[in-house]
Write a protein that holds these residues in place. Structure first.
Motif, short mmCIF file in Angstrom:
data_model
loop_
_atom_site.label_atom_id
_atom_site.label_comp_id
_atom_site.label_asym_id
_atom_site.label_seq_id
_atom_site.Cartn_x
_atom_site.Cartn_y
_atom_site.Cartn_z
N PRO A 1 43.15 15.57 -20.74
CA PRO A 1 44.59 15.70 -20.54
C PRO A 1 44.97 16.45 -19.27
O PRO A 1 46.05 16.26 -18.75
N GLU A 2 44.11 17.30 -18.78
CA GLU A 2 44.44 18.08 -17.58
C GLU A 2 44.12 17.26 -16.33
O GLU A 2 43.02 16.73 -16.18
N PRO A 3 45.06 17.15 -15.42
CA PRO A 3 44.81 16.34 -14.22
C PRO A 3 43.82 17.03 -13.27
O PRO A 3 43.97 18.19 -12.95
N HIS A 4 42.82 16.30 -12.88
CA HIS A 4 41.82 16.80 -11.95
C HIS A 4 41.30 15.64 -11.09
O HIS A 4 40.10 15.42 -11.01
N PRO A 5 42.21 14.91 -10.46
CA PRO A 5 41.79 13.73 -9.71
C PRO A 5 40.86 14.03 -8.53
O PRO A 5 39.96 13.25 -8.25
N ALA A 6 41.06 15.14 -7.83
CA ALA A 6 40.19 15.43 -6.68
C ALA A 6 38.74 15.61 -7.13
O ALA A 6 37.82 15.09 -6.49
N ALA A 7 38.53 16.32 -8.22
CA ALA A 7 37.17 16.51 -8.72
C ALA A 7 36.57 15.17 -9.17
O ALA A 7 35.38 14.90 -8.94
N LEU A 8 37.39 14.33 -9.78
CA LEU A 8 36.90 13.01 -10.20
C LEU A 8 36.56 12.14 -8.99
O LEU A 8 35.56 11.42 -9.00
N HIS A 9 37.37 12.20 -7.95
CA HIS A 9 37.07 11.43 -6.74
C HIS A 9 35.78 11.92 -6.09
O HIS A 9 34.98 11.10 -5.61
N ARG A 10 35.55 13.23 -6.07
CA ARG A 10 34.31 13.76 -5.51
C ARG A 10 33.10 13.30 -6.34
O ARG A 10 32.07 12.90 -5.79
N ARG A 11 33.24 13.36 -7.66
CA ARG A 11 32.15 12.92 -8.54
C ARG A 11 31.89 11.43 -8.35
O ARG A 11 30.74 10.99 -8.27
N ALA A 12 32.96 10.65 -8.27
CA ALA A 12 32.81 9.20 -8.08
C ALA A 12 32.15 8.90 -6.74
O ALA A 12 31.30 8.00 -6.65
N HIS A 13 32.51 9.64 -5.70
CA HIS A 13 31.90 9.44 -4.39
C HIS A 13 30.41 9.73 -4.44
O HIS A 13 29.60 8.97 -3.89
N THR A 14 30.02 10.79 -5.12
CA THR A 14 28.61 11.14 -5.25
C THR A 14 27.85 10.07 -6.03
O THR A 14 26.76 9.66 -5.62
N LEU A 15 28.42 9.61 -7.13
CA LEU A 15 27.77 8.58 -7.93
C LEU A 15 27.64 7.27 -7.15
O LEU A 15 26.61 6.59 -7.23
N ALA A 16 28.68 6.93 -6.41
CA ALA A 16 28.62 5.71 -5.61
C ALA A 16 27.54 5.83 -4.53
O ALA A 16 26.83 4.86 -4.25
N GLY A 17 27.39 7.01 -3.95
CA GLY A 17 26.34 7.23 -2.97
C GLY A 17 24.95 7.06 -3.57
O GLY A 17 24.07 6.43 -2.96
N ARG A 18 24.74 7.58 -4.75
CA ARG A 18 23.45 7.44 -5.42
C ARG A 18 23.18 5.97 -5.73
O ARG A 18 22.06 5.48 -5.54
N ALA A 19 24.21 5.29 -6.22
CA ALA A 19 24.05 3.86 -6.53
C ALA A 19 23.76 3.06 -5.26
O ALA A 19 22.96 2.12 -5.28
N LEU A 20 24.39 3.44 -4.15
CA LEU A 20 24.16 2.74 -2.89
C LEU A 20 22.71 2.87 -2.44
O LEU A 20 22.11 1.90 -1.98
N VAL A 21 22.14 4.05 -2.60
CA VAL A 21 20.74 4.26 -2.21
C VAL A 21 19.82 3.35 -3.03
O VAL A 21 18.92 2.70 -2.50
N VAL A 22 20.06 3.29 -4.33
CA VAL A 22 19.22 2.45 -5.20
C VAL A 22 19.45 0.97 -4.90
O VAL A 22 18.50 0.19 -4.83
#
Length: 140
Positions: free
Chosen positions: A87-108
């Motif tokens: 319920p608490e908005p935290h979009p910046a943290a989610l965008h950072r996490r998504a960016h990190t996950l996308a980077g890991r997926a890109l490497v694989v």
């Protein structure tokens, strides 16, 4: 007191011995790893969709789900209901996490030469980078 091991080791690597457990190829292992990264990215994307619904996030979520389903031999990923996000908005943290996950997926994806997944993850990295950059106001 020391007692001798009476059973066969599960770590036996002697030449010519066969084991009872299945072995996966490098490609299968990379598929599993890539599917996991993409599924995690999909979960974060679903959380972002709950906080700020947008057509581009909807499209990204569908494309991610398609890739995970393809990599898992037709088994669809478990999806987080859009209303189940925190319920608490935290979009910046989610965008950072998504960016990190996308980077890991890109490497694989690059490692296994999966062009479709590599393009998708690179696009998601760009989108999350753009979401984190401060908006410049044109005051001309």
């Amino acid at each position: 007191m020391y007692e001798a091991i009476r059973s066969k080791s599960v770590h036996s690597t002697a030449a010519g011995t066969t084991s009872d457990f299945p072995h996966r190829s490098r490609e299968e292992e990379l598929d599993i790893q890539l599917a996991g990264h993409l599924a995690a990215l999909l979960a974060v994307t679903d959380e972002l969709r709950a906080l700020a619904p947008a057509a581009d996030l909807d499209a990204a979520a569908e494309r991610l789900a398609e890739q995970v389903t393809r990599l898992r031999a037709g088994r669809a990923p478990v999806r987080v209901p859009v209303t189940a996000a925190h319920p608490e908005p935290h979009p910046a943290a989610l965008h950072r996490r998504a960016h990190t996950l996308a980077g890991r997926a890109l490497v694989v994806a690059a490692s296994r030469a999966d062009t479709a997944a590599a393009i998708l993850t690179a696009e998601r990295m760009d989108a999350h980078t753009a979401a984190l950059e401060p908006r410049e106001l044109a005051a001309h």
